[in-house]
Design an enzyme around this catalytic site. Structure first.
Site, mmCIF file in Angstrom:
data_model
loop_
_atom_site.group_PDB
_atom_site.id
_atom_site.type_symbol
_atom_site.label_atom_id
_atom_site.label_comp_id
_atom_site.label_asym_id
_atom_site.label_seq_id
_atom_site.Cartn_x
_atom_site.Cartn_y
_atom_site.Cartn_z
ATOM 1 N N ASP A 8 39.100 33.102 19.667
ATOM 2 C CA ASP A 8 39.505 34.022 20.734
ATOM 3 C C ASP A 8 38.666 35.285 20.547
ATOM 4 O O ASP A 8 38.019 35.465 19.512
ATOM 5 C CB ASP A 8 41.009 34.345 20.636
ATOM 6 C CG ASP A 8 41.451 35.339 21.721
ATOM 7 O OD1 ASP A 8 41.039 35.167 22.883
ATOM 8 O OD2 ASP A 8 42.176 36.304 21.412
ATOM 9 N N SER A 9 38.710 36.164 21.552
ATOM 10 C CA SER A 9 38.011 37.443 21.402
ATOM 11 C C SER A 9 38.690 38.306 20.338
ATOM 12 O O SER A 9 38.127 39.309 19.914
ATOM 13 C CB SER A 9 38.014 38.191 22.736
ATOM 14 O OG SER A 9 39.349 38.485 23.101
ATOM 15 N N TYR A 40 36.622 40.721 25.791
ATOM 16 C CA TYR A 40 35.679 39.909 26.564
ATOM 17 C C TYR A 40 35.850 40.168 28.071
ATOM 18 O O TYR A 40 34.945 39.918 28.851
ATOM 19 C CB TYR A 40 35.943 38.413 26.330
ATOM 20 C CG TYR A 40 35.330 37.794 25.081
ATOM 21 C CD1 TYR A 40 34.666 38.539 24.126
ATOM 22 C CD2 TYR A 40 35.438 36.419 24.888
ATOM 23 C CE1 TYR A 40 34.131 37.927 22.989
ATOM 24 C CE2 TYR A 40 34.894 35.802 23.768
ATOM 25 C CZ TYR A 40 34.246 36.557 22.819
ATOM 26 O OH TYR A 40 33.713 35.942 21.711
ATOM 27 N N CYS A 71 41.299 31.317 24.642
ATOM 28 C CA CYS A 71 40.936 32.544 25.356
ATOM 29 C C CYS A 71 40.628 32.147 26.798
ATOM 30 O O CYS A 71 39.700 31.361 27.041
ATOM 31 C CB CYS A 71 39.703 33.152 24.690
ATOM 32 S SG CYS A 71 39.061 34.607 25.534
ATOM 33 N N ASN A 72 41.399 32.659 27.739
ATOM 34 C CA ASN A 72 41.170 32.312 29.147
ATOM 35 C C ASN A 72 39.810 32.810 29.624
ATOM 36 O O ASN A 72 39.122 32.138 30.404
ATOM 37 C CB ASN A 72 42.255 32.953 30.023
ATOM 38 C CG ASN A 72 43.629 32.397 29.734
ATOM 39 O OD1 ASN A 72 44.217 32.685 28.696
ATOM 40 N ND2 ASN A 72 44.138 31.579 30.622
ATOM 41 N N THR A 73 39.416 34.001 29.161
ATOM 42 C CA THR A 73 38.165 34.601 29.625
ATOM 43 C C THR A 73 36.968 33.798 29.122
ATOM 44 O O THR A 73 36.017 33.538 29.874
ATOM 45 C CB THR A 73 38.080 36.061 29.127
ATOM 46 O OG1 THR A 73 39.336 36.699 29.374
ATOM 47 C CG2 THR A 73 36.989 36.820 29.842
ATOM 48 N N CYS A 181 46.319 35.403 29.954
ATOM 49 C CA CYS A 181 45.476 35.882 28.854
ATOM 50 C C CYS A 181 46.275 35.660 27.593
ATOM 51 O O CYS A 181 47.474 35.975 27.535
ATOM 52 C CB CYS A 181 45.153 37.370 29.036
ATOM 53 S SG CYS A 181 44.420 38.148 27.571
ATOM 54 N N THR A 182 45.620 35.119 26.569
ATOM 55 C CA THR A 182 46.369 34.701 25.377
ATOM 56 C C THR A 182 46.874 35.876 24.537
ATOM 57 O O THR A 182 47.696 35.688 23.648
ATOM 58 C CB THR A 182 45.515 33.753 24.511
ATOM 59 O OG1 THR A 182 44.282 34.417 24.166
ATOM 60 C CG2 THR A 182 45.215 32.466 25.250
HETATM 61 N N1 DGL Z 1 42.652 36.466 24.838
HETATM 62 C C1 DGL Z 1 41.615 36.667 25.814
HETATM 63 C C2 DGL Z 1 41.978 35.903 27.087
HETATM 64 O O1 DGL Z 1 42.785 34.984 27.027
HETATM 65 C C3 DGL Z 1 41.382 38.121 25.829
HETATM 66 C C4 DGL Z 1 40.489 38.689 26.792
HETATM 67 C C5 DGL Z 1 39.674 39.856 26.370
HETATM 68 O O2 DGL Z 1 39.140 39.889 25.264
HETATM 69 O O3 DGL Z 1 39.518 40.719 27.253
HETATM 70 O O4 DGL Z 1 41.479 36.114 28.147
#
Ligand code: DGL
Length: 258
Positions: A8-9, A40, A71-73, A181-182
């Site tokens: 994940d980010s 991200y 991570c969705n992004t 978003c996770t």
């Molecule tokens: N956990 C990421 C997601 O699900 C975080 C996004 C981010 O870093 O902005 O999108």
């Protein structure tokens, strides 16, 4: 023997990892938080793809047989590219629009996600399938990721930040809110409090993590990836500071600790 790479980010993907561990408690995991490059959500597709290539190369070098983009992004920006370029299976996040659309009583659902996810083709396609049957309202969870990365999950400041993005969706009549978003499930207590304070105590928040965990188990089976026989374990790695990662992984949910 399966080694499962999860990225994940930052710390948000731990909300997916804890569900994965419930379904597959005996596996070996490496969790990588790319927190030196977080968030991200405001980065370009090229930037995120470059990060994902580096992280995937590392996981392959470690011998990972499958990789989860928790991570969705990152899923929106990079999963198609990764599937084209690398030989292992990838599991990504699915925006949980379907369960929200099926469950709504008001006919309005709300999506909280990053800007990157909301403009991704995967989300737009899913949205197109359900729009018409239900009204879909969206809002970027402005500042949510930063709260979670600081470990600031509750309190007046967290409530103020959450209120600005959540209340507009509730005011539109949304009774199901998709956490797209996770990072956001870590703010559930605050989300519920803000919803109750604004007269919407019965709103339901939908987290796709349990479905993603089941999908991973299915992918292992479909690809004939053998399960671990006796040495389960978890490694937590990050590109930036590790304090918050350890606190979220172990402080509040000791089941994630090796
Ligand atoms: N956990 C990421 C997601 O699900 C975080 C996004 C981010 O870093 O902005 O999108």
């Amino acid at each position: 023997m399966a080694l499962i790479g999860i990225m994940d980010s930052g710390s948000g993907g731990l909300s997916v990892f804890r569900e994965i561990r419930k379904v597959l408690p005996q596996e070996r995991y490496v969790y990588f938080a790319d927190n030196a490059h977080c968030p991200y959500g405001s980065k370009t597709t090229d930037y995120i793809q470059d990060r994902l290539r580096r992280i995937t190369n590392y996981f392959l070098w470690r011998g990972a047989s499958v990789m989860v983009l928790a991570c969705n992004t990152a899923t929106a920006a990079a999963i198609e590219m990764l599937r084209r370029e690398y030989p292992i299976p990838f599991v990504g996040m699915e925006p949980a629009v379907k369960p929200a659309a099926l469950g709504t009583r008001t006919g309005v659902i709300g999506i909280l996600a990053t800007a990157g996810t909301l403009k991704g083709s995967k989300y737009l396609t899913t949205k197109g399938r359900f729009e018409g049957n239900v009204r879909i309202e969206e809002h970027v969870g402005q500042g949510f990721v930063e709260l979670v990365e600081k470990g600031e999950l509750t309190g007046l400041h967290a409530e103020d930040v959450v209120r600005k993005s959540l209340v507009p969706l509730l005011d539109e009549g949304a009774d199901r809110i998709v956490l797209g978003c996770t990072h956001y499930p870590f703010l559930l207590d605050t989300l519920r409090k803000v919803a109750a304070d604004s007269g919407h105590a019965d709103v339901e928040f939908i987290d796709p993590a349990p479905a993603v965990a089941r999908r991973l188990a299915g992918i292992l089976e479909e690809n004939g990836i053998p399960l671990t026989d006796g040495y389960p374990g978890t490694e937590l790695l990050s590109s930036g500071p590790r304090d918050n990662l350890i606190m979220l992984a172990c402080g509040r949910d000791s089941s994630l600790c090796p």
